[in-house]
Design an enzyme around this catalytic site. Structure first.
Site, PDB file in Angstrom:
ATOM      1  N   SER A   1      73.403 -12.608  65.757  1.00 12.81           N
ATOM      2  CA  SER A   1      72.692 -13.789  66.628  1.00 12.81           C
ATOM      3  C   SER A   1      71.895 -13.155  67.708  1.00 12.81           C
ATOM      4  CB  SER A   1      73.655 -14.673  66.935  1.00 12.81           C
ATOM      5  OG  SER A   1      73.268 -15.891  67.729  1.00 12.81           O
TER       6      SER A   1
ATOM      7  N   ASP B   1      72.621 -21.183  57.128  1.00 14.82           N
ATOM      8  CA  ASP B   1      72.511 -20.923  58.717  1.00 14.82           C
ATOM      9  C   ASP B   1      71.009 -21.041  59.338  1.00 14.82           C
ATOM     10  OD1 ASP B   1      72.742 -19.904  61.253  1.00 14.82           O
ATOM     11  OD2 ASP B   1      73.085 -17.843  60.567  1.00 14.82           O
TER      12      ASP B   1
ATOM     13  N   HIS C   1      77.199 -19.933  60.872  1.00 17.65           N
ATOM     14  CA  HIS C   1      76.580 -19.132  61.857  1.00 17.65           C
ATOM     15  C   HIS C   1      77.813 -17.987  62.240  1.00 17.65           C
ATOM     16  CE1 HIS C   1      73.712 -16.945  64.137  1.00 17.65           C
ATOM     17  NE2 HIS C   1      74.344 -17.176  65.370  1.00 17.65           N
TER      18      HIS C   1
END
Length: 530
Positions: free
Chosen positions: A340, A397, A462
């Site tokens: 991320s 995602d 995610h």
């Protein structure tokens, strides 16, 4: 978008047990009663099962070939009853209802006792790992020297193990941060303890990221217990180096790892939404097809120093230079891995490390669920400096499609190969949101997992543990989830239990398994709040 294939199906046959049947009238002729069982029929019970089955099939075949009995002309035809009307409407074979004797129901493989045992094994206290083969002279290939050509689809077993291993370095960063998230604003922090699953590495440096965004003071007054979420500097990762000679021999080099976690504090979230492109600090030339630019918030977190803490940029460069000098003369590699927000910062770190010294070791980035970081000129700059990037992307995602225009990389590449490429180049250099991905993509799909729900939410798609689960089960884009996946499901059930199919959560309860990470000897790891 890749479409996951459902698990293979198989048929379960149910053998007929003659001893369980009684004479209740033939289904073929409900009006009459069947004759009493003869002595010859009784002797068939001692025959083998296959002989009995063959005898019954031959008898049924002869019966179907018999003609109807002759009709007595002296008797009038009986009125058809409701049973006869039903027989005529349904059809003869429907009335036979042979499925009562030979069921042809299809059951998915995930319902089989074999897979129940497999689930129990995946939920055991001893997680199983894919074998670590000797990479030897091929380590550069697995580190991206050829952009992982021929290793991704189908996924090479050695590369799968390496990708999962680097993902676990990020999980260690999450665990260390959530164990002790607070940082004192008045004094330099002490080194953070990091529990590495791979004990052949040792941590040499703690890394901190500082935000330039400030929140009003009333926020701390309203929520004083959550002060660590609004502090300017936060522990975000670490630098580690392999110091086990057997592992160095297996990998073919001494590896330096930089692991960075994802978004966790309010100020980091505030930096994430500052998505206007700004120039790369110190880069004023257009040698890479335009002016390299990166997202404002990512650049701020990477370059801003704290009151008693150097910037993330300075800490990484200084530590890597120190390790390069310490192990001078050895074959080294630099691996930057992140999830991320950490994936975005990993690109900035790799870009800077590629020019931090005259002779820099081979640099590779393994990112999970990373957003776009800069424009096309920035992507060209990284590629031109020899940095290899492998982006692990879940098709479901949404984070991997932002910031910038909400289009896929395939559509973007198609447009650039058409007549409108000149227009796109102009937009790249002038639009404040003209973002582009960089590197090679390894695409997985949460819908391909037999354990996750097809409509798993955004958080699950995610989640880092979900990413590692999908990589561990990925075979190829046209293949189902691999049946011999080795990664334990304990963390996945614990962190994403609401997104796991009820079939498996109920089976886990039926197996009387306690889904407690501490009970399994696995380091605790919280999911990324992003």
């Amino acid at each position: 978008m890749q479409i996951g294939l459902a698990p293979a199906q198989f048929k379960i046959g149910y053998p007929v047990r003659l001893g369980s049947f009684t004479c209740r009238g033939s289904l073929l002729n409900p009006v009459t009663r069947p004759p009493l069982v003869s002595a010859q029929a009784l002797t068939t019970r001692s025959r083998p099962a296959e002989s009995i089955k063959t005898t019954h099939l031959l008898t049924l075949e002869k019966f179907l070939q018999k003609q109807a009995p002759p009709v007595d002309p002296g008797k009038p035809d009986p009125e058809p009853g409701p049973e006869a009307a039903e027989i005529k409407s349904k059809g003869f074979l429907d009335v036979l209802n042979l499925n009562r004797f030979w069921q042809d129901n299809k059951f998915p493989e995930e319902m089989s006792p074999r897979n129940l045992n497999r689930l129990q094994h995946l939920l055991s206290k001893s997680p199983e790992y894919s074998p670590r083969n000797n990479l030897g002279n091929r380590w550069r290939e697995y580190h991206g020297s050829n952009d992982w050509a021929g290793l991704l689809d189908p996924l090479d077993e050695n590369l799968r193990r390496e990708v999962v291993r680097y993902g676990e370095f990020i999980q260690a960063a999450y665990h260390a941060f959530h164990t002790n998230p607070a940082t004192s604003p008045d004094e330099a922090p002490l080194p953070q303890h990091v529990a590495l699953r791979d004990r052949s590495y040792k941590v040499t440096k703690s890394l901190y990221a500082t935000s330039s965004v400030g929140l009003p003071r009333w926020v701390d007054d309203v929520a004083p217990d959550l002060g660590w979420m609004t502090q300017r500097s936060s522990w975000i990762g670490y630098v580690a180096v392999c110091d086990d000679m057997r592992e160095i021999a297996r990998m073919g080099r001494r590896d330096i790892v930089i692991a960075l976690r994802g978004t966790a504090t309010c100020l980091e979230w505030a930096e994430n939404v500052r998505d206007v492109l700004v120039r790369v600090p110190g880069e004023n030339k257009s040698a890479h097809g335009g002016q390299p630019k990166v997202e404002c918030g990512f650049s701020s977190l990477y370059k801003t120093p704290g009151s008693h803490i150097p910037s993330l940029s300075e800490s990484i460069v200084q530590e890597v230079k120190r390790l390069m000098e310490l192990y001078k003369g050895e074959t080294l590699s630099i691996t930057v891995t992140g999830h991320s927000l950490g994936a975005a910062l990993a690109l900035l770190a790799a870009d800077e490390l590629s020019t931090c010294a005259p002779e820099v070791p081979h640099i590779a980035v393994f990112s999970f669920g990373g957003p776009r970081v800069g424009n096309r000129a920035f992507a060209n700059r990284i590629t031109g400096n020899g940095v290899k990037v492998l982006r692990v992307v879940n098709s479901q995602d949404m984070i991997t499609r932002v910031p910038g225009m909400f289009v896929s990389e395939t559509v973007d590449q198609t447009l650039r190969n058409s007549n409108v490429n000149v227009v796109l180049d102009v937009l790249d250099n002038n639009m404040p949101w003209a973002y582009a991905h960089v590197g090679t993509e390894l695409k997985v799909d949460s819908k391909s997992s037999p354990y996750l729900k097809p409509d798993a939410d955004v958080a699950c798609c995610h989640d880092l543990e979900a990413y590692l689960h999908l990589v561990d089960g990925f075979l190829a884009s046209n293949c189902p989830f691999r049946a011999n996946a080795k990664r334990s499901l304990v963390r996945l059930l614990d962190e994403q239990g609401s997104n796991v199919k009820k079939l498996y959560t109920s089976k886990a309860k039926a197996l009387n398994l306690t889904l407690n990470r501490e009970g399994f000897g696995v380091p605790n790891c919280l999911p990324s709040p992003s």
